[in-house]
Design an enzyme around this catalytic site. Sequence first.
Site, PDB file in Angstrom:
ATOM      1  N   LYS A  15       0.805  -1.201  -0.111  1.00 51.01           N
ATOM      2  CA  LYS A  15       0.173  -0.015  -0.075  1.00 51.01           C
ATOM      3  C   LYS A  15       0.815   1.119   0.022  1.00 51.01           C
ATOM      4  CE  LYS A  15       1.026   1.039   4.358  1.00 51.01           C
ATOM      5  NZ  LYS A  15       1.907   2.099   4.970  1.00 51.01           N
ATOM      6  N   ASP A 142      -1.610  -1.969  10.355  1.00 54.51           N
ATOM      7  CA  ASP A 142      -1.894  -1.911   8.644  1.00 54.51           C
ATOM      8  C   ASP A 142      -2.522  -3.212   8.080  1.00 54.51           C
ATOM      9  OD1 ASP A 142      -0.848   0.793   8.450  1.00 54.51           O
ATOM     10  OD2 ASP A 142       1.271  -0.020   7.768  1.00 54.51           O
TER      11      ASP A 142
END
Length: 309
Positions: A15, A142
Amino acid sequence: MSHPPHAVHVRAPGKINIALRVGSPRPDGYHPLATVFQAVSLYEDVVAEPAPDISVTVTGRHAAQVPTDRSNLAWRAAKLLADATGTDTGVRLHVTKGVPTAGGMGGGSADAAATLLACDLLWGTGLAREELGELAAELGADVPFALTGHTAVGVGRGDVLTPALARGRFAWVLALSDRGLSTPSVFRAWDALHPDPVPSPVLDPDLMSALVAADPRTLARHLVNDLQQAALELRPDLGDVLEVMAGTPALGTIVSGSGPTVAALASGPGDAARIAEAVTAAEVASEVLVVTGPVQGARLLEHVRGDDD
Ligand code: C5P
């Protein structure tokens, strides 16, 4: 890829944080975040096979920097799922890394997310996505995003997710570094830069509109990373990468998460290739990649069932 008689192959993305706003640490030491994650086309692949114990091997990008003991996030993900479901068999995990290690792109988190899904399928524990999401949040801030992918707003520690409306595909150029940055040390550097309380972080509503409009030019004006200055204090050489990118057709630049990966937003694939060429020629990065986002989260690529299944 050839598989043993029973194997599950899951892929999860890395990401970029398009926006990352940070507030003063909470009593538990975590910093409240308001962030927009975008999953990009750089992947971690996890193949899980039945085994008596849990073990991990790692190949691919920066593999030599990744521990294979119980501190490995894939190992911890398998153990957490086994404990949560009362599973007493093990798993042999093989991770093929595409996401840079300690690069601010959630590579370890992608390993954990992929492992949760792979082991759930291998062991037949049948958890709902929501239950996997809860285990993911226990493994790291995350990790839930690596399960869901696409584009999402994260609040809390970054683990409380809401899907974001985003249209189109964005082209990003990534400048990698072969030396990782530790996320806790970047947050500590942020603390040192902010001795006075910083209010709860919020996102600019114009950024959300830019995502819906699929307009990279508008989006570029809203790229923001409150950790960038802290990352630059620890790694002043990243300033060179940002400077080189500023002299290219890049619409905007940003340090990804806690760094040291630096991302440039391009108007499309042509400009992305030109930016990548310029950054490569300047020799300021260990590797330069063109990726696109958003892409989907952790997903099953192949489930080979053995005769005994
Ligand atoms: O959750 P995760 O293990 O990925 O976080 C790594 C470290 O990053 C935490 O131990 C903490 O030091 C820092 N962190 C933070 N605030 C967040 C996320 C991470 O301070 N929201």
